[in-house]
Design a protein around this motif. Structure first.
Motif, PDB file in Angstrom:
ATOM      1  N   LYS A 271       0.997  -1.234  -0.009  1.00  0.00           N
ATOM      2  CA  LYS A 271       0.077   0.052  -0.046  1.00  0.00           C
ATOM      3  C   LYS A 271       0.900   1.196   0.102  1.00  0.00           C
ATOM      4  O   LYS A 271       2.084   1.120   0.437  1.00  0.00           O
ATOM      5  CB  LYS A 271      -1.031  -0.023   1.289  1.00  0.00           C
ATOM      6  CG  LYS A 271      -0.204   0.082   2.496  1.00  0.00           C
ATOM      7  CD  LYS A 271      -1.404   0.060   3.754  1.00  0.00           C
ATOM      8  CE  LYS A 271      -1.845  -1.271   3.738  1.00  0.00           C
ATOM      9  NZ  LYS A 271      -2.739  -1.463   5.141  1.00  0.00           N
TER      10      LYS A 271
ATOM     11  N   ILE B 244       1.533   4.529   1.634  1.00  0.00           N
ATOM     12  CA  ILE B 244       1.426   5.518   2.784  1.00  0.00           C
ATOM     13  C   ILE B 244       2.558   6.254   2.679  1.00  0.00           C
ATOM     14  O   ILE B 244       3.499   6.150   2.419  1.00  0.00           O
ATOM     15  CB  ILE B 244       1.406   4.559   3.912  1.00  0.00           C
ATOM     16  CG1 ILE B 244       2.449   3.563   4.111  1.00  0.00           C
ATOM     17  CG2 ILE B 244      -0.138   3.814   4.053  1.00  0.00           C
ATOM     18  CD1 ILE B 244       2.444   2.909   5.289  1.00  0.00           C
TER      19      ILE B 244
ATOM     20  N   TYR C 234      -3.045   9.555   1.443  1.00  0.00           N
ATOM     21  CA  TYR C 234      -3.579   8.510   2.532  1.00  0.00           C
ATOM     22  C   TYR C 234      -2.817   8.284   3.467  1.00  0.00           C
ATOM     23  O   TYR C 234      -1.539   8.483   3.735  1.00  0.00           O
ATOM     24  CB  TYR C 234      -3.580   7.254   1.760  1.00  0.00           C
ATOM     25  CG  TYR C 234      -4.035   6.147   2.613  1.00  0.00           C
ATOM     26  CD1 TYR C 234      -5.599   6.055   2.795  1.00  0.00           C
ATOM     27  CD2 TYR C 234      -3.353   5.093   3.064  1.00  0.00           C
ATOM     28  CE1 TYR C 234      -5.980   4.889   3.402  1.00  0.00           C
ATOM     29  CE2 TYR C 234      -4.231   3.903   3.879  1.00  0.00           C
ATOM     30  CZ  TYR C 234      -5.416   4.158   4.144  1.00  0.00           C
ATOM     31  OH  TYR C 234      -5.865   3.283   4.945  1.00  0.00           O
TER      32      TYR C 234
ATOM     33  N   ASP D 181      -7.432   0.204   2.376  1.00  0.00           N
ATOM     34  CA  ASP D 181      -6.713   1.534   2.217  1.00  0.00           C
ATOM     35  C   ASP D 181      -7.304   1.978   0.980  1.00  0.00           C
ATOM     36  O   ASP D 181      -7.189   3.212   0.566  1.00  0.00           O
ATOM     37  CB  ASP D 181      -5.310   1.489   1.965  1.00  0.00           C
ATOM     38  CG  ASP D 181      -4.663   0.457   0.976  1.00  0.00           C
ATOM     39  OD1 ASP D 181      -5.011  -0.956   1.176  1.00  0.00           O
ATOM     40  OD2 ASP D 181      -4.041   0.809   0.088  1.00  0.00           O
TER      41      ASP D 181
ATOM     42  N   THR E   1     -11.459   4.774   0.625  1.00  0.00           N
ATOM     43  CA  THR E   1     -11.340   6.227   0.903  1.00  0.00           C
ATOM     44  C   THR E   1     -12.754   6.864   0.554  1.00  0.00           C
ATOM     45  O   THR E   1     -13.039   8.038   0.821  1.00  0.00           O
ATOM     46  CB  THR E   1     -10.255   6.809   0.450  1.00  0.00           C
ATOM     47  OG1 THR E   1     -10.147   6.781  -1.056  1.00  0.00           O
ATOM     48  CG2 THR E   1      -8.984   6.462   0.965  1.00  0.00           C
TER      49      THR E   1
ATOM     50  N   PRO F 171      -2.909   3.405   9.287  1.00  0.00           N
ATOM     51  CA  PRO F 171      -2.206   2.381   8.225  1.00  0.00           C
ATOM     52  C   PRO F 171      -1.423   1.371   9.266  1.00  0.00           C
ATOM     53  O   PRO F 171      -0.909   1.741  10.099  1.00  0.00           O
ATOM     54  CB  PRO F 171      -1.692   3.107   7.496  1.00  0.00           C
ATOM     55  CG  PRO F 171      -2.184   4.509   7.364  1.00  0.00           C
ATOM     56  CD  PRO F 171      -2.577   4.735   8.896  1.00  0.00           C
TER      57      PRO F 171
ATOM     58  N   ASP G  39      -5.648  -2.159   7.672  1.00  0.00           N
ATOM     59  CA  ASP G  39      -5.635  -0.530   8.410  1.00  0.00           C
ATOM     60  C   ASP G  39      -6.684  -0.511   9.368  1.00  0.00           C
ATOM     61  O   ASP G  39      -7.935  -1.192   9.104  1.00  0.00           O
ATOM     62  CB  ASP G  39      -5.778   0.343   7.473  1.00  0.00           C
ATOM     63  CG  ASP G  39      -4.468   0.478   6.286  1.00  0.00           C
ATOM     64  OD1 ASP G  39      -3.512  -0.282   6.814  1.00  0.00           O
ATOM     65  OD2 ASP G  39      -4.489   1.140   5.299  1.00  0.00           O
TER      66      ASP G  39
END
Length: 523
Positions: free
Chosen positions: A2, A4, A223, A281, A284, A292, A397
């Protein structure tokens, strides 16, 4: 993997390494901080440490090189999950003695409870990190950077104030009358004053309103970072519980900030289960603010690893760890029988493993008593395990704020008499949730059914194991009283009322000894 923003956060962590020990709870600024804050780019890395303080316990994998010397050595969210869930109808713990959660489970803790103490110091560690960041992010300190860099740091500064407000909100909700310290106070021997619940409430309220212009809108926010709408959601939560904190109702204010979130364009995720899997994730559209967890960069044995591995039996012939993307099962907890009873047939949110399990909990630490919760998994959208949970924990998350909660907060505030919205609107939001849950309008309710008690039950159906239950039960005066009993409440099978002092956790004895400004009522 992911995406982040705090993948390089560990370049900043060494400046806080001196914050260890129960009494020395505020980190000291060391000479190395001057080097760290010499570069504008490093501010973002330090900001990452503030965020990650919720889900990791130390500088190394799985909490190694611990940030704090603590009783159980676990991260903020493992502590928070235990304090918000263990004593409620949503959780039946297996390892009462091994995990030291017996007193939390039975509502019999005191000021020496290890989880209460660890939660308290985790909160103040995060606050201390924020204060240290803000001491180095004032206008004078950042004047040496370019205009663009200064603009970025002002956003980071607002986010640090949000994180601090969030930690203070948890302190207010859990402990109520608490020590108060900001970046304007000296570091070291300073003894923070005791703030009342009303004072803390007013501080959080003013902070969240003051940072509004410097927080990014959801569409401009990376994010893992807090946007304007995260602050609005926290304000709504603060106002929803205002009477508990201050004695005064703020239903209309709650509605105002729920509407601010809703108008930002969030929408419900079609598949409820995808909000709690390893690809969450990507949600949103509904998730407003998450914490996260990454099996490569933020390995944790707490947070969602604790929830997901803990909810799979290690003593069942029926439940298989791989079904949840888990390499090994911990068998740590189940749900007490009252919560599954809240669900109607056809409600897809009733995600419980029942084979070989009894619904009732005759023996609280018997793994075959109580259903296991299947809501959280470490599976991707494709149904594959996202990580080796033995080596790296899970990759799921924690969605701290999401639109469904905002809908339910607005509905509750409306039916309790707040203005700025109406029952028709509130009913529409609730029925949106129920249409997702049932896959049709089969679960729709009428305006006459939209009562405060219905909303409390709907919050349990929608938000179980999301760290809201204790706060909700207290708001409804059901946590310690006889108005709602569940199995093993108060340490007896059929449940019983307990002393109202258990609506608030005590400040740990160690801090009472260290700071004469502090005291606990009733403990």
């Amino acid at each position: 993997m992911k995406k982040i923003f705090y993948s390089v956060l560990f370049i900043s962590t060494f400046i806080f390494s001196s914050c260890v020990g129960d009494l020395d709870q505020f980190p000291h600024k060391e000479t190395t901080s001057a080097d760290v804050y010499a570069e504008a780019a490093n501010y973002k890395a330090v900001l990452g440490k503030l965020y990650v303080s919720f889900v990791t316990a130390g500088q190394e994998k799985g909490g190694g090189n611990a940030d704090l010397s603590s009783n159980n050595g676990q991260d903020y969210m493992r502590c928070y999950f235990n304090l918000q869930e263990c004593g409620t109808d949503e959780l039946a713990s297996t390892w009462l003695e091994g995990d030291k959660v017996g007193d939390l489970t039975y509502l019999t803790w005191d000021a020496n409870d290890t989880w209460v103490s660890d939660m308290y110091y985790r909160i103040y560690y995060t606050i201390a990190l924020c204060n240290e960041f803000l001491r180095n992010a004032g206008d004078d300190q950042i004047a040496k950077f370019t205009e663009s860099e200064q603009a970025d740091i002002r956003h980071y500064r607002a986010e640090a104030r949000f994180i601090r407000a969030l930690a203070y909100y948890h302190a207010l909700d859990l402990f109520r009358n608490i020590p108060f310290v900001t970046e304007n106070d000296p570091v070291g021997s300073f003894l923070p004053p005791r703030y009342t619940g009303t004072q803390v409430f007013e501080y959080i309220e003013s902070e969240l309103k003051d940072i509004d212009t410097d927080l990014l809108d959801r569409n401009a926010c990376e994010y893992g970072r807090a946007c304007k709408q995260a602050a609005y959601t926290l304000l709504a939560k603060l106002y929803l519980n205002a009477k508990i904190y201050t004695g005064n109702e703020h239903w209309t204010d709650c509605i105002t900030y729920c509407k601010e979130v809703i108008k930002a364009g969030y929408t419900l995720e079609d598949d409820y289960a995808k909000l709690f899997n390893a690809d969450n994730d990507k949600r949103t559209n509904e998730i407003i603010f998450s914490l996260p967890v990454d099996a490569a960069r933020t390995v944790s044995w707490g947070s969602t690893t604790y929830i997901i591995c803990g909810a799979v039996s290690n003593a069942s012939d029926y439940q298989k760890p791989e079904k949840y993307g888990v390499t090994s099962a911990w068998g740590m907890f189940r749900v007490r029988g009252e919560v599954p009873a809240l669900f109607q047939e056809g409600d897809g949110r009733a995600m419980f493993f029942t084979e070989g399990q009894t619904q009732t909990v005759d023996v609280i630490d018997n793994q075959s008593n109580g259903y296991f919760v299947e809501k959280w998994t470490n599976l991707t959208d494709a149904g594959e395990a996202a990580s080796n949970t033995v080596d790296g924990g899970v990759n799921t998350d924690f969605p701290l704020f999401r639109l469904a909660d905002v809908y339910l907060m607005l509905a509750e505030a409306v039916v309790r008499g707040g203005s700025g919205s109406d029952v028709t609107t509130a009913l529409g939001y609730v029925n949106e949730l129920r249409e997702r849950a049932f896959g049709s309008d089969a679960g729709a309710v009428t305006s006459g059914e939209l009562t405060p008690d219905f909303i409390l039950d709907e919050r349990a159906r929608e938000l179980y194991w999301e760290c809201t239950r204790r706060t909700d039960l207290i708001r409804y005066d059901k946590f310690t009283t006889s108005s709602y009993l569940w199995q093993w409440k108060g340490g007896v099978k059929d449940g019983r009322a307990v002393n109202s002092k258990y609506n608030i956790y005590p400040i740990p004895t160690t801090d009472l000894t260290a700071n004469p400004n502090l005291y606990n009522e009733n403990y």
